[in-house]
Design a protein around this motif. Structure first.
Motif, PDB file in Angstrom:
ATOM      1  N   SER A   1       0.620  -1.552  -0.098  1.00 55.00           N
ATOM      2  CA  SER A   1       0.344  -0.187  -0.270  1.00 55.00           C
ATOM      3  C   SER A   1       0.901   1.094   0.145  1.00 55.00           C
ATOM      4  O   SER A   1       1.730   1.110   0.504  1.00 55.00           O
ATOM      5  N   GLN A   2       0.293   1.896  -0.035  1.00 51.59           N
ATOM      6  CA  GLN A   2       1.245   3.749  -0.106  1.00 51.59           C
ATOM      7  C   GLN A   2       1.430   4.106   1.080  1.00 51.59           C
ATOM      8  O   GLN A   2       3.337   3.919   1.121  1.00 51.59           O
ATOM      9  N   GLN A   3       1.326   3.369   2.444  1.00 47.97           N
ATOM     10  CA  GLN A   3       1.638   3.765   2.913  1.00 47.97           C
ATOM     11  C   GLN A   3       2.893   2.745   3.721  1.00 47.97           C
ATOM     12  O   GLN A   3       4.312   3.433   4.288  1.00 47.97           O
ATOM     13  N   GLU A   4       3.087   1.583   3.151  1.00 46.50           N
ATOM     14  CA  GLU A   4       3.847   0.595   3.600  1.00 46.50           C
ATOM     15  C   GLU A   4       5.105   0.857   2.845  1.00 46.50           C
ATOM     16  O   GLU A   4       5.787   1.381   3.052  1.00 46.50           O
ATOM     17  N   ALA A   5       4.652   1.155   1.868  1.00 44.91           N
ATOM     18  CA  ALA A   5       5.884   1.773   0.357  1.00 44.91           C
ATOM     19  C   ALA A   5       7.067   2.539   0.948  1.00 44.91           C
ATOM     20  O   ALA A   5       8.098   2.975   1.662  1.00 44.91           O
ATOM     21  N   ASP A   6       5.170   3.942   1.756  1.00 43.22           N
ATOM     22  CA  ASP A   6       6.622   5.132   2.237  1.00 43.22           C
ATOM     23  C   ASP A   6       7.184   4.553   4.132  1.00 43.22           C
ATOM     24  O   ASP A   6       8.277   4.963   4.286  1.00 43.22           O
ATOM     25  N   ASP A   7       6.863   3.906   4.637  1.00 46.85           N
ATOM     26  CA  ASP A   7       7.222   3.177   5.883  1.00 46.85           C
ATOM     27  C   ASP A   7       8.514   2.519   5.673  1.00 46.85           C
ATOM     28  O   ASP A   7       9.576   2.512   6.318  1.00 46.85           O
ATOM     29  N   MET A   8       8.696   1.431   4.722  1.00 44.70           N
ATOM     30  CA  MET A   8       9.661   0.850   4.139  1.00 44.70           C
ATOM     31  C   MET A   8      10.711   1.496   4.176  1.00 44.70           C
ATOM     32  O   MET A   8      11.756   1.568   4.472  1.00 44.70           O
ATOM     33  N   PHE A   9      10.593   2.996   3.012  1.00 42.74           N
ATOM     34  CA  PHE A   9      11.487   3.645   2.607  1.00 42.74           C
ATOM     35  C   PHE A   9      11.798   4.876   3.744  1.00 42.74           C
ATOM     36  O   PHE A   9      13.051   5.344   3.984  1.00 42.74           O
ATOM     37  N   GLU A  10      11.142   4.941   4.330  1.00 39.26           N
ATOM     38  CA  GLU A  10      11.806   5.750   6.223  1.00 39.26           C
ATOM     39  C   GLU A  10      12.463   4.972   6.768  1.00 39.26           C
ATOM     40  O   GLU A  10      12.909   5.358   6.784  1.00 39.26           O
ATOM     41  N   LEU A  11      12.778   4.029   7.181  1.00 36.42           N
ATOM     42  CA  LEU A  11      12.760   2.657   7.636  1.00 36.42           C
ATOM     43  C   LEU A  11      14.813   2.649   7.264  1.00 36.42           C
ATOM     44  O   LEU A  11      15.839   3.133   7.225  1.00 36.42           O
TER      45      LEU A  11
END
Length: 386
Positions: free
Chosen positions: A347-357
């Motif tokens: 999902s958009q948030q999941e991709a954002d979170d993995m990139f954030e990490l």
């Protein structure tokens, strides 16, 4: 942006975990069951008093038939050679002899492979005939004739269907499990190779079984000859200008990791403790990574995979192989221009979170259908661009 979904490595692991059929198998598991041979043998076993002698004749003419026969009675190659080694050890040449049928001491249990017994039968000597009698009786005691009587009433297509759908999966399960571990190692090595990263063994991306694991000294973390007391074994070592930078340990389990997984996780703690101490003497730190995956860890995650993950500087799964590239970018070993996430998986948030990490400010994050510039490297559920 605050990380909300993958704020716990456990969530990340289970979200990205691979099922058994998602873990690649390196090469292929050898089929030990010949459907046509089984059908031919069964056609000679109508259920008469002569069937046992016929069984012996079949094995004598083709000792490799033993593999097919042991499989239909549910005996693995390993179990058979262990049991036969025991049986022959207890078969005295005569009542008062301290030698067995193989001419060996009955007071020392010696291991012999199934291939060893097949060769003896093929030699057609007096000793070979004795071996033939014992093995035929071994198979008869496990119900091989009764099973062959059932197959005798079937057509070839029916026999093949039973072999492919019932017998073969069980027979090759153990071999496939091992080859899945090598398949995962190869998948990571392929990504590293495409990114232009140097690693040892240097052919892991071509044939992960062609070279032995590398060993490093427990104190200096330099390459060393294998010594259980003084060295650690590594599945892969990433290098930079011939300097060992990242040590990778792999543990892939599609079924219960058992005591091996517990022992391996304990070893990982010791490896990290030693590496941390070694890093105190260095200006450029070395890292310990884990290639870990598989639903089998659901059996005992806290004492196996999760215990290890807490020691690793980075852990990588098959669906998150791109993390290796992102982390190597941070270490200055490669230059990643962009990452494009597979939005059919994230999902958009999941991709954002993995990139954030795991991402960096100088790497472009792509979550739409656009294709960035650079050479594309598939890496799990994302593509890296260099």
């Amino acid at each position: 942006m605050a990380v909300k979904i993958f704020d716990d490595f456990r969530k990340e692991y289970w979200f990205h975990v691979s099922n058994q059929n998602e873990i690649p198998i390196f090469g292929h598991a050898e089929k030990s069951i010949d459907s046509e041979l089984l059908y031919t043998i069964a056609q000679q076993m109508p259920g008469s008093d002569d069937d046992f002698e016929t069984l012996k004749q079949i094995i004598a003419l083709n000792p490799d038939a033993i593999d097919t026969l042991r499989t239909i009675v549910g005996v693995t190659d390993k179990r058979m050679y262990l049991e036969l080694s025991y049986i022959f050890n207890k078969q005295r040449i005569n009542e008062n002899s301290d030698k067995n049928l193989l001419g060996e001491s009955i007071y020392l249990l010696k291991k012999h492979s199934v291939s060893y017994f097949k060769r003896m039968i093929g030699n057609q000597t007096n000793k070979g005939n004795k071996v033939l009698n014992v093995i035929a009786k071994y198979l008869e005691d496990r119900g091989v004739l009764s099973i062959l009587h059932v197959f005798n009433k079937m057509e070839l297509e029916e026999v093949s269907s039973i072999v492919d759908n019932l017998l073969l999966p069980k027979e090759i399960q153990q071999e496939e499990t091992k080859k899945r571990g090598h398949g995962a190692e190869q998948a990571l090595a392929i990504v590293l190779h495409k990114l232009g990263v140097s690693f040892i063994p240097d052919r892991r991306h071509i044939n992960p079984m062609s070279q032995d694991d590398q060993n490093v000294d427990k104190v200096t973390f330099e390459l060393a000859q294998r010594d259980e007391e003084k060295t650690w074994s590594m599945d892969l070592i990433i290098t930079q200008d011939e300097v060992l930078r990242v040590f990778v340990q792999g543990l892939i389990h599609s079924s219960d990791p058992g005591q091996y997984g517990v022992n391996k996780s304990g070893e990982t703690v010791l490896v990290k403790t030693g590496l941390t101490k070694h890093n105190e003497t260095l200006t450029e730190k070395k890292e310990l990574w884990g290639l870990v995956d598989g639903v089998g860890f659901i059996e005992n995650p806290e004492n196996t995979v999760f215990k290890m993950i807490q020691q690793f500087d980075t852990f990588v799964q098959l669906k998150s192989l791109y993390k290796a590239g992102l982390k190597l970018h941070k270490l200055g070993i490669v230059q990643i221009k962009a990452i494009r996430f597979d939005m059919s998986f994230y999902s958009q948030q999941e991709a954002d979170d993995m990139f954030e990490l795991y991402g960096s400010e100088d790497i472009a994050k792509i979550t739409d259908n656009s294709i960035p510039e650079g050479t594309e490297v598939p890496a799990g559920k994302a593509w890296l661009y260099v």
